[in-house]
Write an enzyme that holds these catalytic residues in place. Structure first.
Site, short mmCIF file in Angstrom:
data_model
loop_
_atom_site.label_atom_id
_atom_site.label_comp_id
_atom_site.label_asym_id
_atom_site.label_seq_id
_atom_site.Cartn_x
_atom_site.Cartn_y
_atom_site.Cartn_z
N LYS A 99 35.08 -40.25 7.75
CA LYS A 99 35.70 -39.29 8.69
C LYS A 99 34.61 -38.35 9.21
O LYS A 99 34.36 -37.29 8.62
CB LYS A 99 36.81 -38.51 7.98
CG LYS A 99 37.43 -37.39 8.81
CD LYS A 99 38.76 -36.93 8.26
CE LYS A 99 39.27 -35.71 9.00
NZ LYS A 99 40.68 -35.42 8.77
N GLU A 133 34.32 -37.32 4.21
CA GLU A 133 34.27 -36.48 5.42
C GLU A 133 33.06 -35.56 5.42
O GLU A 133 33.11 -34.45 4.87
CB GLU A 133 35.55 -35.64 5.55
CG GLU A 133 35.53 -34.77 6.82
CD GLU A 133 36.79 -33.95 7.03
OE1 GLU A 133 37.64 -33.88 6.12
OE2 GLU A 133 36.92 -33.35 8.11
N LYS A 147 41.08 -37.11 0.27
CA LYS A 147 40.07 -36.59 1.20
C LYS A 147 39.20 -35.53 0.53
O LYS A 147 39.68 -34.73 -0.27
CB LYS A 147 40.75 -35.96 2.42
CG LYS A 147 39.76 -35.47 3.46
CD LYS A 147 40.41 -34.64 4.55
CE LYS A 147 40.08 -33.18 4.34
NZ LYS A 147 40.51 -32.34 5.48
P1 13P Z 1 40.72 -31.07 12.67
O1 13P Z 1 41.09 -32.36 13.36
O2 13P Z 1 41.60 -29.91 13.06
O3 13P Z 1 39.26 -30.77 12.75
O4 13P Z 1 41.07 -31.27 11.14
C1 13P Z 1 40.72 -32.45 10.52
C2 13P Z 1 40.45 -32.22 9.11
O5 13P Z 1 41.06 -32.81 8.26
C3 13P Z 1 39.38 -31.26 8.73
O6 13P Z 1 39.07 -31.40 7.38
#
Ligand code: 13P
Length: 335
Positions: A216, A174, A133
């Site tokens: 994401k 993300e 990620k």
């Molecule tokens: P949250 O679901 O708490 O926003 O965290 C997800 C995440 O991986 C943020 O990088």
């Protein structure tokens, strides 16, 4: 089907989603201290291991995102990635090194971690990671996110993804447009669409195999200080519109972050997104706070009650799995 596409689908298919347990030590310390638990390495491991060995892992959690500290830890002499794979889930790892001030636009941030990434990835792969990620963050206001922030974060996300695929792992891409501010849901729609489109321009430029990634994103919501609230149905509608207009069809699926929504809100919104999903994308969860909050609260006052803590986590995971199939309801939530 490519191997990366196969792994991506194993993580997000059949009502499965992702547990984001990759809080940095700083963030985890805040979470633990907020419920009166001191943030030792042992406490961080104990809580996380309770989650990873819960029965819901087998049915509802296709992947777990770990932090560097956790992927190297052992519990009862078993490596954490092995505990996760033994539950039928895939271990993953956060590989960015955090969002730092973006030179040239000092109020915004750029995510770092590209230097030496290839070598770090080889090590993570040898430790059992199947996916990774990287989180880019964007603020919203009238003038933000700036073009500079949109372009530079997209470029970093694409360079990261290309190296991750070269190392045979699935990159989670993300781009998080933050909920902070008083902007409207329509502002969030416009800016999030622009941010995601630019990410895909760059991913394509860097020859990333789009069938071997997971996106994401944030859901489309008004800012947390906005006076104009919208219904959950509207959140679902705007979120689907955004993704329809910005995500290429090769992408197998989308796993939302919770971003500061309450547990129920995050579940209810995901459920409505799936009830109204007229795209081919799988739409599921990759929640941190919205999967862990109640379990952490329970554990903080009942530290010896492992099965009680797991019961709380199992319920949240099951509710989100139902939501990922558009089958959640208030009755099931409260049964
Ligand atoms: P949250 O679901 O708490 O926003 O965290 C997800 C995440 O991986 C943020 O990088």
């Amino acid at each position: 089907m490519s191997n990366l596409n196969k792994i991506a689908l194993e993580i997000i298919s059949n009502g499965k989603g992702i547990l984001a347990a990759d809080e940095s030590t700083g963030t985890m310390t805040k979470r633990l201290e907020s419920v009166g638990v001191s943030s030792t390495s042992e406490n961080r491991l104990s809580f996380r291991n309770i989650l990873f060995s819960s029965s819901c892992m087998k049915k509802y959690i296709g992947g777990v995102i770990l932090y560097d500290e956790t992927i190297r830890q052992l519990y009862n002499n078993i490596k954490i990635p092995e505990i996760i794979s033994n539950m039928g889930s895939h271990p993953g790892i956060k590989v960015d090194t955090g969002a730092k001030v973006l030179a040239g636009s000092r109020e915004e941030k750029i995510t770092e971690g590209l230097d030496g990434l290839r070598d770090r990835l080889k090590e993570y792969h040898s430790l059992g990671a199947k996916f990774t990620k990287w989180r880019g963050v964007y603020i919203i206001s009238e003038k933000y996110p700036s073009k500079l922030s949109i372009v530079s974060n997209a470029h970093a996300l694409a360079r990261y993804s290309a190296i991750v695929q070269e190392c045979n792992m699935v990159p989670i891409v993300e781009p998080e447009v933050l909920m902070d501010g008083n902007h409207s849901a329509n502002d969030c729609l416009k800016k999030t669409t622009e941010v995601i489109k630019k990410c895909f321009d760059e991913l394509i430029l860097h020859n990333v195999d789009l069938s071997g990634i997971i996106l994401k994103p944030n859901m489309i919501l008004p800012g947390n200080n906005s006076k104009k609230k919208i219904s959950n149905k509207e959140v679902a509608y705007l979120t689907i519109e955004c993704l329809k207009n910005s995500v290429p069809p090769e992408v197998p699926g989308i796993a939302f972050l919770s971003g500061g929504q309450s547990e129920i809100e995050a579940t209810e919104n995901l459920n409505l997104i799936n009830k109204n999903n007229n795209t081919k994308f799988i739409m599921t969860f990759s929640y941190g706070r919205a999967l862990q909050q109640s379990a952490l609260k329970y554990w903080s006052t009942n530290p010896d009650d492992i099965s009680g803590t797991q019961k709380v986590f199992n319920h949240r995971a099951e509710m989100n799995s139902l939501a990922a199939q558009g089958k959640w309801s208030n009755q099931l939530e409260n049964k």
